[in-house]
Design a protein around this motif. Structure first.
Motif: not given
Length: 138
Positions: A5-11, A33-41, A68-72, A129-133
């Motif tokens: 996965g990856e964290f990324f910026l998008a409009g 890569d190698g983590i559960y980013p939803d749990d991490a966030v 895909v999720f948006a970070l709060p 932009l917004n921060l997503y993963c």
């Protein structure tokens, strides 16, 4: 279990929906890569804001293991404002608490990821932009 996965910026959400493991893009991004980013966030948010924040699904996980999720906003703001020491202590707490045997992340890798995501969070405001993963966990 393979996790990429990856964290990324998008409009916007529509742009974020088009990102994924087989879709190239030119958005600023940090691989996770190698983590559960939803749990991490969620863990980072609890450490940095002392409050729980809900993730906003952009592409809810289905049977294919893709999401895909948006970070709060409170987590984004806290990531952007956190200094190196605060990021390091957050990374240490996350690395120690979140992983089971075989799923460990080193402190250096945890700090590096958190610092890079923090930099993305800082850039999101200046670029409007917004921060997503996105991540894939089959």
């Amino acid at each position: 279990m393979v996790r990429v996965g990856e964290f990324f910026l998008a409009g916007d959400d529509e742009s974020a929906r088009r990102v994924g493991p087989r879709h190239s893009h030119d958005f600023p991004a940090v691989p996770c890569d190698g983590i559960y980013p939803d749990d991490a966030v969620l863990a980072w948010g609890a450490q940095l804001t002392s409050a729980e924040s809900a993730l906003r699904d952009v592409v809810p996980m289905a049977n294919d293991g893709f999401a895909v999720f948006a970070l709060p906003e409170p987590v984004c703001a806290a990531l952007a404002a956190a200094g190196r020491d605060r990021l390091r202590s957050t990374a240490l707490a996350w690395a120690e608490a979140a992983f089971e045997p075989g799923d460990e992340i080193s402190l250096d890798d945890a700090v590096n990821l958190l610092e890079r995501v923090s930099a993305l969070a800082g850039r999101r405001v200046e670029k409007h932009l917004n921060l997503y993963c996105w991540y894939f966990a089959p």
